[in-house]
Structures are given as structure tokens and as C-alpha cells.
Motif scaffolding. Structure first.
Motif, PDB file in Angstrom:
ATOM      1  N   ASP A  95      44.860  66.154   7.977  1.00  0.00           N
ATOM      2  CA  ASP A  95      43.851  65.346   7.297  1.00  0.00           C
ATOM      3  C   ASP A  95      43.632  64.030   8.030  1.00  0.00           C
ATOM      4  O   ASP A  95      44.500  63.571   8.761  1.00  0.00           O
ATOM      5  CB  ASP A  95      44.294  65.039   5.856  1.00  0.00           C
ATOM      6  CG  ASP A  95      44.253  66.267   4.973  1.00  0.00           C
ATOM      7  OD1 ASP A  95      43.808  67.324   5.453  1.00  0.00           O
ATOM      8  OD2 ASP A  95      44.682  66.157   3.804  1.00  0.00           O
ATOM      9  N   ASP A  97      43.353  61.156   6.592  1.00  0.00           N
ATOM     10  CA  ASP A  97      43.763  59.985   5.820  1.00  0.00           C
ATOM     11  C   ASP A  97      45.216  59.587   6.072  1.00  0.00           C
ATOM     12  O   ASP A  97      45.766  58.769   5.347  1.00  0.00           O
ATOM     13  CB  ASP A  97      43.539  60.243   4.328  1.00  0.00           C
ATOM     14  CG  ASP A  97      44.238  61.510   3.858  1.00  0.00           C
ATOM     15  OD1 ASP A  97      45.033  62.058   4.637  1.00  0.00           O
ATOM     16  OD2 ASP A  97      43.992  61.939   2.724  1.00  0.00           O
ATOM     17  N   GLN A  99      47.809  61.125   5.439  1.00  0.00           N
ATOM     18  CA  GLN A  99      48.792  61.634   4.478  1.00  0.00           C
ATOM     19  C   GLN A  99      49.699  62.659   5.150  1.00  0.00           C
ATOM     20  O   GLN A  99      50.773  62.964   4.668  1.00  0.00           O
ATOM     21  CB  GLN A  99      48.086  62.255   3.275  1.00  0.00           C
ATOM     22  CG  GLN A  99      47.619  61.224   2.285  1.00  0.00           C
ATOM     23  CD  GLN A  99      47.113  61.848   1.012  1.00  0.00           C
ATOM     24  OE1 GLN A  99      46.198  62.684   1.043  1.00  0.00           O
ATOM     25  NE2 GLN A  99      47.682  61.471  -0.104  1.00  0.00           N
ATOM     26  N   ARG A 202      47.335  57.754   0.896  1.00  0.00           N
ATOM     27  CA  ARG A 202      46.239  57.747   1.857  1.00  0.00           C
ATOM     28  C   ARG A 202      46.016  56.309   2.344  1.00  0.00           C
ATOM     29  O   ARG A 202      46.210  55.369   1.599  1.00  0.00           O
ATOM     30  CB  ARG A 202      45.147  58.373   1.048  1.00  0.00           C
ATOM     31  CG  ARG A 202      43.890  58.278   1.011  1.00  0.00           C
ATOM     32  CD  ARG A 202      42.966  58.726  -0.002  1.00  0.00           C
ATOM     33  NE  ARG A 202      42.375  60.006   0.380  1.00  0.00           N
ATOM     34  CZ  ARG A 202      41.499  60.113   1.332  1.00  0.00           C
ATOM     35  NH1 ARG A 202      41.085  59.099   2.014  1.00  0.00           N
ATOM     36  NH2 ARG A 202      41.028  61.307   1.608  1.00  0.00           N
TER      37      ARG A 202
HETATM   38 MG    MG Z   1      44.445  63.245   1.383  1.00  0.00          MG
END
Ligand code: MG
Ligand code: UDP
Length: 313
Positions: A95, A97, A99, A202
Motif C-alpha cells: 500500500d 500509506d 502501513q 497510515r
Molecule cells: Mg491502509
């Protein structure tokens, strides 16, 4: 010797706030790897400045590549496109973000070098997701693992790595329109391993998955990995028939109670329903077969061969 190439696939949907941080964090890590890299961003129809940011990154570094969808097709579609376009010797999906901690990339590459084909990152805790998301997610895995013949590991994330040959299986054989990529990744076989990681908050922006979206997603997954709902008709038929028999036996044995004709009606009703449910169940069984045929999942997946030319057909 040529260095191997790692394709890092990143799905991006309205991530203008997270992207600069993401690139700043990931690139130095990629540069320390014993492999070369391509950083493949899939812009899933972002409405913000994500695309222009990505284009800027691509100008600055030819290792950054961008695919941009015409509209939002969803995270899964973005990952599949990324896997389709990835030209490296292995693919990592993550991802945008942060994470999915990029600090694990060196460990992933070690596992790939050790010959593993599928490396699945498993969350040990997701504090950022909140109690509701964690409980529903646990419940979902409990249900799906009981209903379906595939095994889905709770906590397995959309953070995983695939060797070239296992990615090829996904490209060629798992082209269903309603799909659950994580489930396929866990069920294609090959040499598989997991690495545990702690999911983080995030870095910026907000989650694109609402509870409502997650629910629709879970329903889809159950429908696409299990034929059990189609078999409910058969269970209902069995139930109605048993009920009929029970009422019949009870009336014959006791010969009392209700006004005359009552038992006949109830028993007739039960048997009629049993027949009806049976027919629905039979249709369900045929639908289940058609459904499997339509999904066209591979009958087998060959990992390797010795002295074999390939299939005759
Ligand atoms: Mg996420
Ligand atoms: N994403 C996407 N298309 C969508 C929704 C999300 O490509 O329709 C991307 C998003 O940009 C992020 C990743 O998928 O990189 C995971 O989404 P998010 O962080 O919102 O989900 P969560 O981590 O909260 O489950």
C-alpha cells in the motif's frame, strides 16, 4: 552477472498526502537491496494530485513507473494490473500509506533468494484499525474457513511477494471478475512462507475502506470461494421431509389432538415443500458446477518438471 529485478507494485487512490513520504522512505531501502528495482505505481483513478505527483517521480527516476486507470476500479484491480505489468523477477505488492513497513523488503528479498515463491506478510496486530474492524475481520475468516475448502489465514494482508513463476500463475489462471487476490495468493501452492509484521498507522490521508465496503467485499469472497449457499436447497429439502415424517409418526402413534384432516394437511405440506426444495437444491447443484466451470480455476499447477517437454495438448 545481471542483478535480479524486484517489481514493487503500489496501488494509489487519492494518496497525494502519503506519496512523497512513501517515496522518500522506500527508495533508500530499495537502493540498499542486492537486487535492482522497479517501483510500479498503479493510479486507481485518483481525483486528487496523485497522478501529477507520480509523473513527477517518474521524470526524476526511470525506475519509477506509472500505470493510470481511467477511473477507480478498486484496490484488487490495481494490484492485478500491477502484477500484469511487473517485469521483474519477483513482485511485491504494498500500500501507498506505509502501513506495510518497507523495512521488511530486505528480508523479503532474502526469502526470495532462498527460493521461496510466495511470501505472505501476516499482521500481528492492527491497532490502527479499531476494535470493530478487528472483530469483524476475525469473524469473517472464521466463517470463510468453515464454509470453503480453501484455507485463508487470518491477518494475511495485501502485502505479499511472488516469484516470477507464481506471479505467472496469477496472470494466466486467476482472471475472475469477482475475486479475492489474497485468497488466491494463499492457495496457489509453491514454496510458501510468512513473515510477521506489526501494522502501523497510515502516514497521511484516510482509509478508503469503509465498513460497508468491507461487508460487500466479505460477501463477495464467501460467494466466490464457497458453493455452500447454493446447497441450502438440499438441506431445506431434508429438513422438510424429516418434519413430515415426524408429524406422520406422531399422528399414527398418538391418534389424537387436532381436528380431523389436520395431520393430512401438515404432512402433505411438508412433503410438497420437500419436493420443491429438492428441485431448487438440484438446480443449485448444477449452478455450482457451472459456477466452477465459469471460474475456470486451474485443475493443477505444475511447479517444475524434469526431462519433460511440456503437455502434449
Ligand atoms: Mg491502509
Ligand atoms: N486503494 C486503491 N483503490 C481503492 C481503494 C484503495 O488503489 O479503491 C489503495 C490505497 O491507495 C492504498 C491501499 O489501496 O494504497 C489500501 O487502502 P487503504 O489504506 O485505504 O485501506 P486500509 O489499509 O485502511 O485497509
Amino acid at each position: 552477472m545481471m542483478k535480479k529485478v524486484l517489481s514493487v507494485v503500489v496501488s494509489v487512490y487519492n494518496e497525494e498526502q502519503a506519496l512523497p513520504m512513501f517515496v522518500r522512505t522506500v527508495k533508500p531501502i530499495l537502493e540498499t537491496l542486492p537486487w535492482d528495482y522497479e517501483l510500479l505505481f498503479v493510479n486507481d483513478g485518483s481525483a486528487d494530485e496523485s497522478l501529477s505527483l507520480l509523473k513527477k517521480f517518474a521524470v526524476e527516476d526511470p525506475g519509477v513507473k506509472v500505470i493510470s486507470f481511467s477511473r477507480n476500479f478498486g484496490h484488487e484491480a490495481a494490484m492485478i494490473a500491477g502484477i500484469d505489468y511487473a517485469s521483474g523477477d519477483a513482485v511485491v505488492c504494498m500500500d501507498a500509506d506505509l502501513q506495510h513497513p518497507p523495512e521488511y523488503l530486505p528480508e523479503i528479498v532474502e526469502k526470495l533468494d532462498a527460493g521461496f515463491d510466495v511470501i505472505h506478510m501476516v499482521r500481528t496486530g492492527n491497532h490502527s484499525a479499531g476494535v470493530l474492524k478487528n472483530v469483524t475481520s476475525a469473524g469473517f475468516y472464521w466463517v470463510i474457513n468453515r464454509m470453503s475448502d480453501v484455507k485463508l489465514e487470518p491477518g494475511a494482508s495485501d502485502f505479499f511477494a511472488l516469484s516470477r513463476r507464481s506471479a505467472q500463475v496469477l496472470r494466466e489462471n486467476y482472471r475472475e471478475k469477482v475475486r479475492f487476490l489474497r485468497g488466491y495468493v494463499q492457495n496457489i501452492g509453491f514454496r510458501r512462507t510468512t513473515i510477521e509484521y506489526e501494522a502501523r498507522e497510515r502516514v497521511a490521508g484516510e482509509s478508503k475502506y469503509s465498513i460497508r465496503k468491507l461487508f460487500a467485499f466479505s460477501m463477495n469472497t464467501i460467494l466466490c470461494f464457497s458453493n455452500l449457499p447454493l446447497k441450502l436447497g438440499m438441506f431445506a429439502a431434508g429438513f422438510a421431509a424429516c418434519l413430515g415424517v415426524m408429524v406422520m409418526v406422531y399422528t399414527l402413534l398418538t391418534r389424537q389432538g387436532a381436528p380431523s384432516g389436520y395431520a393430512t394437511i401438515v404432512i402433505l405440506n411438508c412433503f410438497m415443500f420437500a419436493i420443491l426444495f429438492l428441485i431448487v437444491g438440484i438446480i443449485g447443484e448444477y449452478m455450482a458446477i457451472m459456477f466452477s466451470e465459469m471460474k475456470d480455476r486451474p485443475v493443477y499447477i505444475v511447479q517444475e518438471t524434469e526431462n519433460v517437454e511440456g503437455p502434449v495438448r
